[in-house]
Design a protein around this motif. Structure first.
Motif, short mmCIF file in Angstrom:
data_model
loop_
_atom_site.label_atom_id
_atom_site.label_comp_id
_atom_site.label_asym_id
_atom_site.label_seq_id
_atom_site.Cartn_x
_atom_site.Cartn_y
_atom_site.Cartn_z
N THR A 183 -41.56 -28.46 -29.91
CA THR A 183 -42.44 -28.73 -31.39
C THR A 183 -43.72 -28.65 -30.98
N GLY A 184 -44.68 -28.86 -31.86
CA GLY A 184 -46.26 -28.63 -32.46
C GLY A 184 -46.20 -27.07 -31.84
N LYS A 185 -44.79 -25.91 -31.70
CA LYS A 185 -45.53 -24.24 -32.52
C LYS A 185 -45.63 -24.11 -33.50
N ASN A 186 -45.38 -24.79 -34.70
CA ASN A 186 -45.78 -23.72 -36.50
C ASN A 186 -43.91 -22.96 -36.73
N LEU A 187 -43.09 -23.44 -35.81
CA LEU A 187 -41.70 -22.64 -35.87
C LEU A 187 -41.24 -22.54 -36.82
N LYS A 188 -40.97 -20.89 -37.64
CA LYS A 188 -40.51 -20.72 -39.27
C LYS A 188 -39.22 -20.29 -39.13
N SER A 189 -38.72 -19.77 -37.71
CA SER A 189 -37.09 -18.99 -37.99
C SER A 189 -36.50 -19.48 -37.17
N VAL A 190 -34.95 -19.07 -36.00
CA VAL A 190 -34.42 -19.04 -35.68
C VAL A 190 -33.71 -19.11 -35.47
N ALA A 191 -32.74 -18.49 -34.41
CA ALA A 191 -31.37 -17.69 -33.75
C ALA A 191 -30.76 -18.33 -32.54
N SER A 205 -45.51 -15.37 -32.43
CA SER A 205 -45.03 -15.71 -30.98
C SER A 205 -42.99 -15.75 -31.54
N VAL A 206 -42.77 -15.28 -29.99
CA VAL A 206 -41.49 -15.63 -29.94
C VAL A 206 -40.63 -16.53 -28.60
N PHE A 207 -40.25 -17.72 -28.68
CA PHE A 207 -39.88 -18.52 -27.58
C PHE A 207 -38.32 -18.25 -27.32
N SER A 208 -38.02 -18.43 -26.19
CA SER A 208 -36.48 -18.10 -25.47
C SER A 208 -36.11 -20.00 -24.21
N LEU A 209 -35.91 -20.42 -25.37
CA LEU A 209 -35.27 -21.01 -24.20
C LEU A 209 -33.87 -21.67 -24.07
N PRO A 210 -33.96 -22.21 -23.20
CA PRO A 210 -32.11 -22.75 -22.47
C PRO A 210 -31.85 -23.56 -23.54
N ILE A 211 -30.06 -23.36 -24.02
CA ILE A 211 -29.84 -24.22 -25.60
C ILE A 211 -29.14 -26.19 -24.30
N SER A 212 -29.36 -25.57 -23.54
CA SER A 212 -29.13 -27.00 -22.62
C SER A 212 -30.29 -27.67 -22.46
N LYS A 213 -30.12 -29.15 -23.30
CA LYS A 213 -30.82 -30.08 -22.79
C LYS A 213 -31.07 -29.90 -21.01
N LYS A 243 -42.28 -11.08 -24.78
CA LYS A 243 -43.59 -10.13 -25.16
C LYS A 243 -43.66 -8.72 -25.91
N PRO A 244 -43.58 -8.37 -26.58
CA PRO A 244 -43.54 -7.60 -26.57
C PRO A 244 -44.77 -6.44 -27.02
N SER A 245 -44.72 -4.69 -26.91
CA SER A 245 -46.31 -4.34 -26.86
C SER A 245 -45.54 -4.48 -28.36
N LEU A 246 -47.01 -4.57 -28.46
CA LEU A 246 -47.81 -4.50 -30.43
C LEU A 246 -49.21 -3.81 -30.12
N GLY A 247 -48.88 -3.67 -31.22
CA GLY A 247 -50.48 -2.93 -31.49
C GLY A 247 -51.39 -3.62 -32.54
N LEU A 248 -52.19 -3.15 -32.23
CA LEU A 248 -53.61 -4.22 -33.23
C LEU A 248 -53.05 -4.54 -34.88
N GLY A 249 -53.23 -6.20 -34.93
CA GLY A 249 -52.67 -6.51 -36.39
C GLY A 249 -51.29 -6.34 -36.19
N GLU A 250 -51.01 -6.13 -34.95
CA GLU A 250 -48.81 -6.13 -34.75
C GLU A 250 -48.24 -7.01 -34.83
N LYS A 251 -47.74 -7.93 -35.88
CA LYS A 251 -46.90 -9.40 -35.06
C LYS A 251 -45.21 -9.11 -35.68
N VAL A 252 -44.15 -10.20 -34.41
CA VAL A 252 -42.88 -9.86 -34.60
C VAL A 252 -42.59 -11.17 -36.01
N THR A 253 -41.95 -10.98 -36.73
CA THR A 253 -42.17 -10.96 -38.04
C THR A 253 -40.26 -11.68 -38.39
N ALA A 254 -39.38 -10.98 -38.32
CA ALA A 254 -38.38 -11.32 -37.37
C ALA A 254 -37.27 -11.53 -36.18
#
Length: 576
Positions: A183-191, A205-213, A243-254
């Protein structure tokens, strides 16, 4: 509520033309004199004008409803009035009768889900192993969501406020009902991968977390910054940041995830890949980096991000993943593929000595048409399980030694859908049961479709809005014109719009096609919309609502319905 439209007999996708308004059928007339004379002879009384009038009325009504019943329209002739308890007659031949359930759906955003319930994903409160037809998920009643993903063992959703919801026995064997986690991360999509959740926030920002509680609670927890200066703390949840190596102003969109890998698409059209499994490292070339294996990887985090350098110079606009392969669509209409090719899902010849390709390559789409008479441009891609789908616009051009005056369809565009991969359950939609299809085959029921465009005053190709591919089954949402008027509108409750057509096919071993039967379907087919009432309702094929304004509590929200196919599970949800 799901949008519906009156079901026509033997409805097929082939050469579908979207229906347009028609005038109500003329009333049936019966010669009143004949009725009167028959009535008089039968009763043995003299003719009476009141009796004759009543006879005409009764006979006319009987004929009308008899006609309606024969044509399958009788069951929807009476509905409850919106303003009172009395009932009112609805002309079943009036186009408005087809939108009754659409209007109801505007007042009740919801999630409908069906398929395998062995891990309590479809209905946590039910002991049924399989849910045969679409069922409301009560937890999400009245909610609109940013994203929704389902698998046989677990589910994940992003709420309107950007929080992650998880459920299912893959999440917890004992506490498997929906619960907020990240929570509190303003998430917009999930896989979802085999055992991890990949969540993308609005800031990239891309978060990777275990499915298991349990693993979320016992695993290593990162330190988090705070909006209060010099006030940092530790997260209550175990997760990692990719954390991919991104350029200035570049961000992950999908983001898009397979069983062991995840693809990241950036705002600059670059693609990065990373491992997305707690137990396995991708070993079938799905990372898209030549020679990359567990033993050859660089020192550092096991889920380090790798740029797919073979795609440099091509601006990628869409990514999609199967279980162990991946697709990328570029701005200029090319399709790149890489990863496992054991079932021909890469669209090239299967080679037993080299069952996968670890370097992306462009599919030769021009070979799908041949003879130099068409130019081909891919417009959409979809992957899932061991299958791949490509949507292609084929434009008629002058062939060798052809004259413009001899080509009647010059510059006309045909929208086609092609598939390849594993089709043993009918998953490819070609009408065939085939174990391996390593050359793209046309899905004829979804190709060459057209409809009349009221605005352009001409026939236009019907493309697919998107395809959602599960492990063994598939759903396609058609981009048909939903308005039967040339005037635009934002609010469906003030319009006369249709829903978007949805077709289903493939494996049905857990009733994931929603037909109520276990029979597999090798060709795209319509399914029935679920009933919201115990009373008889007219049969209607399932459709979903396009973008519209609807009510969520006391708020007016722009929303739409979306389809999601997972591993033996299907869902339709209201999306903001």
């Amino acid at each position: 509520m799901l949008a519906t439209r009156t079901l026509r007999p033997a409805a097929k996708a082939t050469r579908l033309l979207h229906p347009t308004p028609v005038a109500a059928r003329s009333a049936l007339h019966t010669p009143w004199r004949r009725l009167a004379s028959n009535k008089s002879r039968k009763s043995g009384t003299s003719p009476n004008w009141i009796v004759n009038s009543l006879g005409v009325a009764v006979a006319g009504a009987a004929a009308y409803f008899g006609y309606s019943y024969v044509n399958g329209d009788f069951k929807g002739a009476w509905i409850e009035s919106q303003t009172g308890g009395e009932k009112q007659v609805i002309d079943v031949n009036d186009l408005r009768a087809q939108f009754i359930q659409e209007k109801r759906s505007l007042k009740s955003p919801a999630v409908y889900i069906w398929g395998s319930n062995a891990y309590k994903v479809v209905d946590p409160g039910s002991n049924d192993k399989d849910i045969k037809t679409p069922r409301r998920f009560k937890y999400f009643n009245g909610q609109v969501l940013r994203d929704f993903k389902v698998d046989e063992k677990s589910g994940a959703a992003i709420t309107e406020s950007g929080d992650l919801i998880q459920w299912g026995k893959g999440f917890s064997e004992t506490d498997f009902k929906p619960s907020k986690t990240l929570t509190g991360k303003n998430l917009k999509s999930v896989a979802l991968s085999e055992n991890r959740v990949i969540a993308l926030s609005s800031d990239g920002s891309v978060f990777s977390l275990p499915i298991s509680k349990e693993e979320q609670g016992t695993g290593p927890k990162p330190r988090e910054s705070s909006w209060v200066p010099f006030w940092a703390g530790q997260s209550t949840l175990s997760y990692r940041l990719l954390k991919p190596s991104l350029g200035l102003g570049e961000k992950v969109t999908a983001v898009s995830a397979g069983q062991e890998h995840v693809l990241l698409l950036t705002s600059s059209g670059r693609v990065f890949t990373a491992a997305a499994s707690t137990e396995h490292y991708p070993s079938l070339g799905q990372l898209g980096v030549s020679g990359l294996t567990w033993s050859t990887r660089a020192k550092g985090p096991v889920d380090a991000c790798h740029e797919v350098t073979a795609l440099k110079g091509s601006k990628v606009t869409q990514i999609s993943t199967g279980d162990y392969h991946a697709l990328a669509l570029t701005k200029d209409g090319r399709v790149f593929a890489w990863g496992d090719n054991s079932f021909g899902q890469l669209g090239v010849e299967y080679e037993p000595e080299l069952p996968y390709k670890d370097t992306p390559f462009a599919l030769p789409l021009h070979k799908l048409y041949g003879r130099g008479k068409y130019s081909s441009t891919a417009t959409n891609i979809a992957a899932g399980g061991a299958g791949s789908f490509f949507m292609v616009d084929a434009k008629r051009i002058l062939g060798p030694e052809e004259e413009p005056k001899d080509v009647r369809d010059l510059n006309s565009v045909t929208a086609d859908t092609w598939s390849c991969g594993r089709g043993i359950w009918g998953t490819l939609g070609t009408g065939r049961w085939i174990h391996l299809q390593d050359s793209p085959s046309k899905v004829k029921d979804l190709s060459g479709l057209a409809e009349y465009d009221e605005k352009k005053k001409q026939m236009s190709p019907i493309r697919l809005r998107y395809i959602s591919v599960g492990t063994t089954h598939v759903a396609a949402v058609m981009d048909n014109k939903t308005s039967v008027s040339s005037e635009t509108t934002e609010s469906l409750d003030k319009s006369r719009d249709f829903g978007l057509d949805v077709l289903w096919w493939g494996g049905n071993e857990h009733f994931q096609l929603g037909t109520g039967k276990r029979t597999n379907l090798p060709r795209p087919s319509y399914i029935k919309a679920p009933s919201e009432s115990k009373k008889d309702e007219p049969e209607a094929r399932l459709q979903i609502m396009p973008q519209h304004k609807g009510k969520v509590g006391n708020r007016s929200v722009n929303m739409e319905q979306r389809v999601e196919c997972g591993r033996h599970v299907s869902a339709i949800y209201s999306a903001v």
